[in-house]
Design an enzyme around this catalytic site. Structure first.
Site, short mmCIF file in Angstrom:
data_model
loop_
_atom_site.label_atom_id
_atom_site.label_comp_id
_atom_site.label_asym_id
_atom_site.label_seq_id
_atom_site.Cartn_x
_atom_site.Cartn_y
_atom_site.Cartn_z
N ASP A 132 1.91 -14.97 7.38
CA ASP A 132 1.52 -13.66 6.83
C ASP A 132 0.06 -13.72 6.39
O ASP A 132 -0.47 -14.79 6.10
CB ASP A 132 2.36 -13.33 5.59
CG ASP A 132 3.79 -12.91 5.95
OD1 ASP A 132 4.05 -12.57 7.11
OD2 ASP A 132 4.63 -12.93 5.03
N ARG A 184 0.22 -10.43 14.72
CA ARG A 184 0.94 -9.24 14.22
C ARG A 184 -0.14 -8.33 13.63
O ARG A 184 -0.85 -8.73 12.71
CB ARG A 184 1.95 -9.61 13.14
CG ARG A 184 2.53 -8.36 12.44
CD ARG A 184 3.12 -8.68 11.08
NE ARG A 184 4.29 -9.52 11.16
CZ ARG A 184 4.65 -10.37 10.19
NH1 ARG A 184 3.93 -10.48 9.09
NH2 ARG A 184 5.71 -11.12 10.33
P1 FDA Z 1 1.24 4.09 6.52
O1 FDA Z 1 1.08 3.41 5.21
O2 FDA Z 1 0.20 5.03 6.98
O3 FDA Z 1 2.65 4.80 6.51
C1 FDA Z 1 3.11 5.60 7.60
C2 FDA Z 1 4.50 6.13 7.26
O4 FDA Z 1 5.41 5.03 7.19
C3 FDA Z 1 4.58 6.81 5.91
O5 FDA Z 1 4.23 8.16 5.98
C4 FDA Z 1 6.05 6.62 5.57
O6 FDA Z 1 6.85 7.52 6.28
C5 FDA Z 1 6.34 5.23 6.13
N1 FDA Z 1 6.13 4.18 5.10
C6 FDA Z 1 5.12 3.30 5.04
N2 FDA Z 1 5.28 2.47 3.99
C7 FDA Z 1 6.40 2.86 3.36
C8 FDA Z 1 7.08 2.40 2.21
N3 FDA Z 1 6.66 1.38 1.48
N4 FDA Z 1 8.23 3.05 1.85
C9 FDA Z 1 8.71 4.08 2.57
N5 FDA Z 1 8.08 4.56 3.68
C10 FDA Z 1 6.95 3.96 4.07
N6 FDA Z 1 0.48 -6.39 5.13
C11 FDA Z 1 -0.36 -7.41 4.86
O7 FDA Z 1 -1.39 -7.20 4.20
N7 FDA Z 1 -0.08 -8.67 5.30
C12 FDA Z 1 1.01 -8.94 6.06
O8 FDA Z 1 1.22 -10.10 6.44
C13 FDA Z 1 1.89 -7.87 6.36
N8 FDA Z 1 3.01 -8.08 7.11
C14 FDA Z 1 3.75 -6.98 7.54
C15 FDA Z 1 4.81 -7.16 8.43
C16 FDA Z 1 5.47 -6.06 8.94
C17 FDA Z 1 6.57 -6.27 9.93
C18 FDA Z 1 5.09 -4.75 8.54
C19 FDA Z 1 5.75 -3.55 9.11
C20 FDA Z 1 4.09 -4.58 7.63
C21 FDA Z 1 3.42 -5.67 7.10
N9 FDA Z 1 2.42 -5.52 6.17
C22 FDA Z 1 1.60 -6.59 5.88
C23 FDA Z 1 2.27 -4.23 5.43
C24 FDA Z 1 1.28 -3.32 6.09
O9 FDA Z 1 -0.01 -3.82 5.91
C25 FDA Z 1 1.34 -1.89 5.48
O10 FDA Z 1 1.04 -1.96 4.12
C26 FDA Z 1 2.68 -1.21 5.66
O11 FDA Z 1 3.23 -1.48 6.89
C27 FDA Z 1 2.50 0.33 5.53
O12 FDA Z 1 1.67 0.80 6.53
P2 FDA Z 1 2.12 1.63 7.81
O13 FDA Z 1 1.52 1.00 9.01
O14 FDA Z 1 3.60 1.76 7.86
O15 FDA Z 1 1.39 3.03 7.69
#
Ligand code: FDA
Length: 306
Positions: A132, A184
């Protein structure tokens, strides 16, 4: 919105609130929306249920910034037990590991040793170790360690995470792709200064799309980790335009978030993997989930009052 995000990320560092939350029944109940349980058996049960729905998992034994080498060693042992179970149960799962949990703050060579032993075990178990990405204080050391383990011959067993919000990420992606290291791609979950990270969501999204395209045409299998339907639709479109099969990459999402989307993509034949955290040290992880979507906090507060 940005203020709330910042407030939750500041609270995420509060030792006092962490102690109170992790030791209260109400806290544990709230966290259960994003955390699969407290022990290995809980995690494996959740992993089996997802696997039956055609959704793979990456298992995260929660914990970060350990204080002693013994703590780091114990954290690595949990992952060794997971790898044994993954192999015995034919789960097709892999593990996600944080370097601050492997003691990188105490001694980088300890973290290297522990990760190398996990990667060696993963090779024997037919699994994989994803390191991560934590805050920008660890970007350089994380990339350095992953490159070192990869170059030492564990080419198919280790990968890393790149955060689209960091200004440096395009350069990092180019370097990692040259070495064929699996990435990732996510947006990024920590609080960073504007000098290092794009403050506007639109710039982060734009960078995410730029990096996604670099990954998809690279010939290595990467993971596109997001719940953002715009990012997912753009990824699908780009893969189709380039004639890439769904197996050329995987979508990744977090446990408990957009289950509907996870199942729909899997049903369409996309490879979907869910990041499945478990353990008692859930507080910082939980606060980062609230920071991403402050509406979650409102929803949880309503549940408490009810
Ligand atoms: P965005 O934040 O724009 O959200 C898009 C939509 O997704 C929202 O409108 C909502 O519908 C939904 N959503 C997003 N987050 C939500 C929540 N917490 N609760 C409910 N709904 C939510 N980060 C990092 O810094 N280091 C890492 O190693 C990782 N590893 C990682 C693994 C995996 C498999 C995922 C999916 C994510 C990570 N992350 C991470 C977290 C990542 O950086 C990010 O903070 C989250 O995925 C939220 O961003 P989105 O891409 O979903 O988009």
């Amino acid at each position: 919105m940005a203020l709330l995000r910042s407030a939750f990320l500041t609270l995420a560092r509060s030792r006092c609130l962490r102690h109170l939350s992790e030791n209260s029944g109400a806290g544990r109940r709230l966290a259960s929306r994003f955390v699969a349980g407290t022990d290995i058996d809980d995690a494996l049960e959740a992993a089996q249920a997802l696997t039956r729905q055609n959704v793979a998992v990456t298992l995260d034994s929660l914990g970060e910034n350990v204080g002693t080498p013994e703590e780091a060693g114990r954290a690595a042992q949990v992952y060794h037990r997971l790898l044994d179970a993954i192999s015995a149960q034919g789960l097709g799962a892999n593990i996600s590991v944080k370097l601050t949990q492997m003691g990188v703050d105490l001694d980088p060579s300890l973290a290297l040793e522990l990760v190398t032993s996990l990667v060696t075990h993963a090779a024997a178990a037919g699994s994989f170790v994803r390191v991560d990405m934590e805050s920008s204080a660890y970007t350089e050391s994380t990339l350095h360690l992953v490159r070192a383990v990869h170059a030492a011959g564990h080419r198919d067993q280790i990968g890393v995470v790149i955060q689209a919000y960091l200004r440096r990420s395009e350069g990092d992606v180019s370097g990692l792709l040259e070495d064929g290291i699996s990435i990732r791609l996510c947006k990024g979950a920590y609080e960073e200064p504007a000098s290092l990270a794009f403050p506007e969501k639109s710039a982060v999204d734009e960078n995410f799309l730029r990096l996604m395209k670099m990954l998809l045409v690279s010939g290595t299998r990467h993971a596109i980790a997001t719940h953002d339907e715009r990012m997912i639709a753009a990824t699908r479109r780009f893969a189709q335009e380039r004639g890439l099969p769904p197996s050329a990459f995987e979508f990744q999402m977090l446990y408990g978030i957009r289950r509907d989307l996870q199942r729909a993509l899997a049903a369409e034949g996309y490879h979907v993997r869910v990041y499945l955290p478990f353990g008692t040290d859930w507080y910082p992880y939980f606060m980062r989930r609230l920071a991403e979507r402050p509406a979650n906090a409102l929803f949880l507060a309503k549940n408490i009052l009810r």
